[in-house]
Design a protein around this motif. Structure first.
Motif, PDB file in Angstrom:
ATOM      1  N   ALA A  73       1.359  -1.100   0.184  1.00 56.48           N
ATOM      2  CA  ALA A  73      -0.052   0.113  -0.285  1.00 56.48           C
ATOM      3  C   ALA A  73       0.482   1.105   0.157  1.00 56.48           C
ATOM      4  N   PRO A  74       1.427   1.377   0.719  1.00 52.10           N
ATOM      5  CA  PRO A  74       2.246   1.097   1.893  1.00 52.10           C
ATOM      6  C   PRO A  74       1.851   1.590   2.755  1.00 52.10           C
ATOM      7  N   GLU A  75       1.785   0.318   4.043  1.00 45.24           N
ATOM      8  CA  GLU A  75       1.593   1.036   5.447  1.00 45.24           C
ATOM      9  C   GLU A  75       3.023   1.232   6.378  1.00 45.24           C
ATOM     10  N   LEU A  76       2.362   2.639   6.770  1.00 49.60           N
ATOM     11  CA  LEU A  76       3.175   3.190   7.568  1.00 49.60           C
ATOM     12  C   LEU A  76       3.487   2.838   8.686  1.00 49.60           C
ATOM     13  N   MET A  77       4.858   2.001   9.624  1.00 52.41           N
ATOM     14  CA  MET A  77       4.355   1.510  11.249  1.00 52.41           C
ATOM     15  C   MET A  77       5.164   3.265  11.846  1.00 52.41           C
ATOM     16  N   PRO A  78       4.711   2.879  12.811  1.00 57.54           N
ATOM     17  CA  PRO A  78       4.750   4.311  13.653  1.00 57.54           C
ATOM     18  C   PRO A  78       5.720   4.232  14.333  1.00 57.54           C
ATOM     19  N   CYS A  79       7.200   4.441  13.242  1.00 52.82           N
ATOM     20  CA  CYS A  79       8.829   4.689  13.744  1.00 52.82           C
ATOM     21  C   CYS A  79       8.270   6.278  14.184  1.00 52.82           C
ATOM     22  N   ASP A  80       9.671   6.151  15.399  1.00 50.00           N
ATOM     23  CA  ASP A  80      10.459   7.685  15.638  1.00 50.00           C
ATOM     24  C   ASP A  80       9.978   8.520  14.544  1.00 50.00           C
ATOM     25  N   ASP A  81       8.883   9.843  14.969  1.00 47.39           N
ATOM     26  CA  ASP A  81       9.584  11.013  14.035  1.00 47.39           C
ATOM     27  C   ASP A  81       8.799  11.089  12.785  1.00 47.39           C
ATOM     28  N   VAL A  82       7.878   9.418  12.435  1.00 48.88           N
ATOM     29  CA  VAL A  82       7.283   9.280  11.021  1.00 48.88           C
ATOM     30  C   VAL A  82       6.090  10.590  11.528  1.00 48.88           C
ATOM     31  N   LEU A  83       5.035  10.036  12.368  1.00 45.83           N
ATOM     32  CA  LEU A  83       4.394  11.472  12.212  1.00 45.83           C
ATOM     33  C   LEU A  83       3.774  12.832  12.099  1.00 45.83           C
ATOM     34  N   GLU A  84       4.794  12.736  12.696  1.00 49.65           N
ATOM     35  CA  GLU A  84       5.439  14.073  12.674  1.00 49.65           C
ATOM     36  C   GLU A  84       5.449  15.117  10.966  1.00 49.65           C
ATOM     37  N   MET A  85       6.450  13.928  10.547  1.00 48.69           N
ATOM     38  CA  MET A  85       7.304  14.335   9.399  1.00 48.69           C
ATOM     39  C   MET A  85       5.508  14.753   8.388  1.00 48.69           C
ATOM     40  N   LEU A  86       4.962  13.582   8.845  1.00 49.11           N
ATOM     41  CA  LEU A  86       4.107  13.361   6.827  1.00 49.11           C
ATOM     42  C   LEU A  86       3.340  14.756   7.596  1.00 49.11           C
ATOM     43  N   ARG A  87       2.920  14.683   9.271  1.00 51.04           N
ATOM     44  CA  ARG A  87       2.000  16.024   9.128  1.00 51.04           C
ATOM     45  C   ARG A  87       3.102  17.835   9.076  1.00 51.04           C
ATOM     46  N   SER A  88       4.109  17.861   8.507  1.00 52.17           N
ATOM     47  CA  SER A  88       4.501  19.176   8.384  1.00 52.17           C
ATOM     48  C   SER A  88       5.015  18.770   6.953  1.00 52.17           C
ATOM     49  N   ARG A  89       4.889  17.490   5.990  1.00 55.15           N
ATOM     50  CA  ARG A  89       4.350  17.348   4.628  1.00 55.15           C
ATOM     51  C   ARG A  89       3.263  18.306   4.044  1.00 55.15           C
ATOM     52  N   LEU A  90       1.661  17.678   5.479  1.00 54.92           N
ATOM     53  CA  LEU A  90       0.526  18.042   4.591  1.00 54.92           C
ATOM     54  C   LEU A  90       0.678  19.994   5.109  1.00 54.92           C
ATOM     55  N   ARG A  91       1.375  19.870   6.104  1.00 54.74           N
ATOM     56  CA  ARG A  91       0.916  21.462   6.603  1.00 54.74           C
ATOM     57  C   ARG A  91       1.631  22.326   5.499  1.00 54.74           C
ATOM     58  N   GLY A  92       2.521  21.752   4.584  1.00 61.50           N
ATOM     59  CA  GLY A  92       3.295  22.519   3.276  1.00 61.50           C
ATOM     60  C   GLY A  92       2.653  22.636   2.473  1.00 61.50           C
ATOM     61  N   LEU A  93       1.793  21.310   1.770  1.00 62.61           N
ATOM     62  CA  LEU A  93       0.451  21.376   1.222  1.00 62.61           C
ATOM     63  C   LEU A  93      -0.377  22.098   1.597  1.00 62.61           C
ATOM     64  N   ASP A  94      -0.790  22.683   2.270  1.00 67.10           N
ATOM     65  CA  ASP A  94      -2.335  23.437   2.933  1.00 67.10           C
ATOM     66  C   ASP A  94      -1.238  24.626   2.440  1.00 67.10           C
ATOM     67  N   ASP A  95      -0.330  24.711   2.916  1.00 68.63           N
ATOM     68  CA  ASP A  95      -0.597  26.471   3.236  1.00 68.63           C
ATOM     69  C   ASP A  95       0.105  26.754   1.388  1.00 68.63           C
ATOM     70  N   HIS A  96       0.532  26.042   0.645  1.00 67.81           N
ATOM     71  CA  HIS A  96       0.865  25.608  -1.331  1.00 67.81           C
ATOM     72  C   HIS A  96      -0.718  25.800  -1.872  1.00 67.81           C
ATOM     73  N   ILE A  97      -1.664  25.193  -1.008  1.00 68.22           N
ATOM     74  CA  ILE A  97      -3.131  25.050  -1.811  1.00 68.22           C
ATOM     75  C   ILE A  97      -3.789  26.448  -1.559  1.00 68.22           C
ATOM     76  N   ASP A  98      -3.723  26.927  -0.226  1.00 73.21           N
ATOM     77  CA  ASP A  98      -3.806  28.626   0.000  1.00 73.21           C
ATOM     78  C   ASP A  98      -3.511  29.417  -0.814  1.00 73.21           C
ATOM     79  N   ILE A  99      -2.541  29.890  -1.047  1.00 72.58           N
ATOM     80  CA  ILE A  99      -0.779  30.033  -1.767  1.00 72.58           C
ATOM     81  C   ILE A  99      -1.871  30.154  -3.290  1.00 72.58           C
ATOM     82  N   LEU A 100      -2.653  28.900  -3.982  1.00 69.67           N
ATOM     83  CA  LEU A 100      -2.442  29.341  -5.086  1.00 69.67           C
ATOM     84  C   LEU A 100      -4.159  29.588  -5.293  1.00 69.67           C
ATOM     85  N   GLU A 101      -4.984  29.082  -4.131  1.00 70.02           N
ATOM     86  CA  GLU A 101      -6.119  29.476  -4.000  1.00 70.02           C
ATOM     87  C   GLU A 101      -6.240  30.639  -4.182  1.00 70.02           C
TER      88      GLU A 101
END
Length: 130
Positions: A73-101
């Motif tokens: 799929a993959p599925e991600l095990m909750p290794c150290d800092d995985v969720l924080e890295m994914l959430r940070s990337r999502l925040r960056g995408l959300d910021d970019h979407i806001d700028i584009l809108e």
């Protein structure tokens, strides 16, 4: 399996597979003849890489995440800092979407204002800006 077989099984061209290797995402063995030899697990790994790339992750981020990836799929095990890295990337995408809108709204405003002032001369494309 050789790189050509991995390419056929994953529908990823050999050039991209060599790029994934150069980025540290794939680690083939080398045969006595110097050819890259991939295990069957490489098919799953390439699938994981492709899905993570589809999520907009960089190869550096994928290198960090791959040890935590399981399944196709993959599925991600909750290794150290995985969720924080994914959430940070999502925040960056959300910021970019806001700028584009905002940019889209501003362009629509320019189009609307220009159309309201347009004469048949301008609409015909005969306007010379030189």
């Amino acid at each position: 399996m050789l790189i050509g077989e991995l390419s056929r099984r994953t529908s990823v061209n050999a050039h991209q597979l060599r790029y994934y290797e150069a980025q540290g995402l794939l680690e083939p063995e080398r045969g006595a003849n110097g050819y890259r030899e991939y295990g069957n697990d490489a098919v799953v790994t390439v699938g994981q890489i492709r899905r993570l790339l589809e999520a907009g992750l960089s190869t550096e981020e994928i290198e960090f995440l791959l040890p935590c990836a399981t399944g196709a799929a993959p599925e991600l095990m909750p290794c150290d800092d995985v969720l924080e890295m994914l959430r940070s990337r999502l925040r960056g995408l959300d910021d970019h979407i806001d700028i584009l809108e905002r940019s889209r709204r501003t362009l629509l405003d320019f189009i609307d204002a220009t159309e309201r002032q347009a004469s048949p001369y301008v609409l015909s494309g005969a306007c010379d800006n030189a």
